[in-house]
Design a protein around this motif. Structure first.
Motif, short mmCIF file in Angstrom:
data_model
loop_
_atom_site.label_atom_id
_atom_site.label_comp_id
_atom_site.label_asym_id
_atom_site.label_seq_id
_atom_site.Cartn_x
_atom_site.Cartn_y
_atom_site.Cartn_z
N GLY A 52 -12.82 -18.94 7.62
CA GLY A 52 -13.88 -17.57 8.15
C GLY A 52 -13.73 -16.70 6.22
N SER A 53 -12.99 -17.64 5.66
CA SER A 53 -12.63 -16.54 4.07
C SER A 53 -13.58 -16.94 3.69
CB SER A 53 -11.27 -15.69 4.41
OG SER A 53 -11.29 -15.24 3.01
N THR A 54 -13.58 -15.69 2.98
CA THR A 54 -14.25 -16.87 1.63
C THR A 54 -13.61 -16.03 0.10
OG1 THR A 54 -16.01 -14.72 0.23
CG2 THR A 54 -16.86 -16.81 1.78
N ALA A 55 -12.21 -15.97 0.54
CA ALA A 55 -11.49 -15.39 -0.57
C ALA A 55 -10.90 -17.44 -1.35
CB ALA A 55 -9.61 -15.07 -0.41
N THR A 56 -10.01 -16.36 -2.82
CA THR A 56 -10.06 -17.37 -4.03
C THR A 56 -8.47 -17.67 -4.23
OG1 THR A 56 -10.95 -15.95 -6.18
CG2 THR A 56 -13.33 -17.67 -4.73
N VAL A 57 -8.65 -18.10 -4.94
CA VAL A 57 -6.99 -18.10 -5.66
C VAL A 57 -6.49 -17.31 -5.85
CG1 VAL A 57 -4.87 -20.26 -6.72
CG2 VAL A 57 -6.87 -21.09 -5.33
N GLU A 58 -7.42 -17.12 -6.91
CA GLU A 58 -7.23 -15.52 -7.61
C GLU A 58 -6.97 -14.70 -6.60
OE1 GLU A 58 -9.76 -17.75 -8.67
OE2 GLU A 58 -8.88 -18.36 -10.53
N ASP A 59 -7.68 -14.58 -6.01
CA ASP A 59 -7.37 -13.49 -4.89
C ASP A 59 -6.20 -13.69 -4.47
OD1 ASP A 59 -10.42 -12.24 -5.44
OD2 ASP A 59 -11.01 -13.50 -3.69
N PHE A 60 -5.82 -14.38 -3.95
CA PHE A 60 -4.12 -15.02 -3.36
C PHE A 60 -3.35 -13.91 -4.48
CE2 PHE A 60 -0.50 -17.36 -2.78
CZ PHE A 60 -0.21 -16.69 -1.17
N LYS A 62 -3.81 -11.12 -6.22
CA LYS A 62 -4.21 -10.01 -6.05
C LYS A 62 -2.87 -8.77 -5.48
CE LYS A 62 -8.81 -10.15 -7.82
NZ LYS A 62 -9.78 -9.98 -7.64
N ARG A 63 -2.65 -7.89 -6.34
CA ARG A 63 -1.75 -6.89 -5.66
C ARG A 63 -2.16 -6.31 -4.68
NH1 ARG A 63 2.84 -4.45 -9.89
NH2 ARG A 63 3.67 -5.73 -10.42
N LYS A 64 -1.57 -6.30 -3.57
CA LYS A 64 -1.48 -5.69 -2.28
C LYS A 64 -1.41 -4.52 -2.24
CE LYS A 64 -5.03 -9.66 -0.71
NZ LYS A 64 -3.71 -10.77 -1.52
N PRO A 65 -1.93 -3.20 -2.15
CA PRO A 65 -1.07 -1.55 -1.52
C PRO A 65 -0.51 -2.33 -0.77
CG PRO A 65 -3.85 -1.38 -1.48
CD PRO A 65 -2.98 -3.52 -1.42
N LEU A 66 0.92 -1.85 -0.32
CA LEU A 66 1.74 -1.89 0.93
C LEU A 66 1.73 -0.55 2.00
CD1 LEU A 66 3.40 -3.29 2.97
CD2 LEU A 66 5.46 -2.23 1.40
N GLU A 67 1.50 -0.21 2.70
CA GLU A 67 1.11 0.58 3.92
C GLU A 67 2.00 0.47 4.94
OE1 GLU A 67 -3.04 1.13 4.89
OE2 GLU A 67 -3.73 0.73 3.39
N ALA A 68 2.89 1.52 4.83
CA ALA A 68 3.64 1.39 5.82
C ALA A 68 4.04 3.17 6.72
CB ALA A 68 5.46 1.33 5.07
#
Length: 98
Positions: A52-60, A62-68
């Protein structure tokens, strides 16, 4: 880069049954042993649609901010435990060092 729908040759409003049918048809058209790159692209497109996602390999990659967030009481307890574990006297430090 083409979308997973374009790679499988289906409309964006296709049902899961149509997606699976198109996936198997593409696998027959591009078998893994003769078309490895196309096979990988078809497999990635199907996995993206199935999840159910349109994510691509490039999106995988990418850095994502860590929230804690931590409760202040938990942080205070951890700080006390760490401080207690670190406190040693000079005699013990000398003995452990040499």
């Amino acid at each position: 880069m083409s979308t997973p729908f374009e790679q499988l040759g289906i409309a964006p409003d296709a049902s899961p049954k149509d997606i699976k049918r198109a996936y198997h048809a593409k696998l027959k058209q591009f078998p893994a042993h003769t078309h490895p790159q196309e096979f990988k692209a078809i497999r990635a497109a199907y996995d993206a649609l199935r999840q159910g996602s349109t994510a691509t390999v490039e999106d995988f990659f990418k850095r994502k901010p860590l929230e804690a967030s931590f409760a202040p009481q938990t942080l205070a307890t951890l700080r006390e435990q760490a401080t207690a574990a670190v406190q040693i006297d000079l005699k013990t430090l000398t003995r452990l060092t040499f």
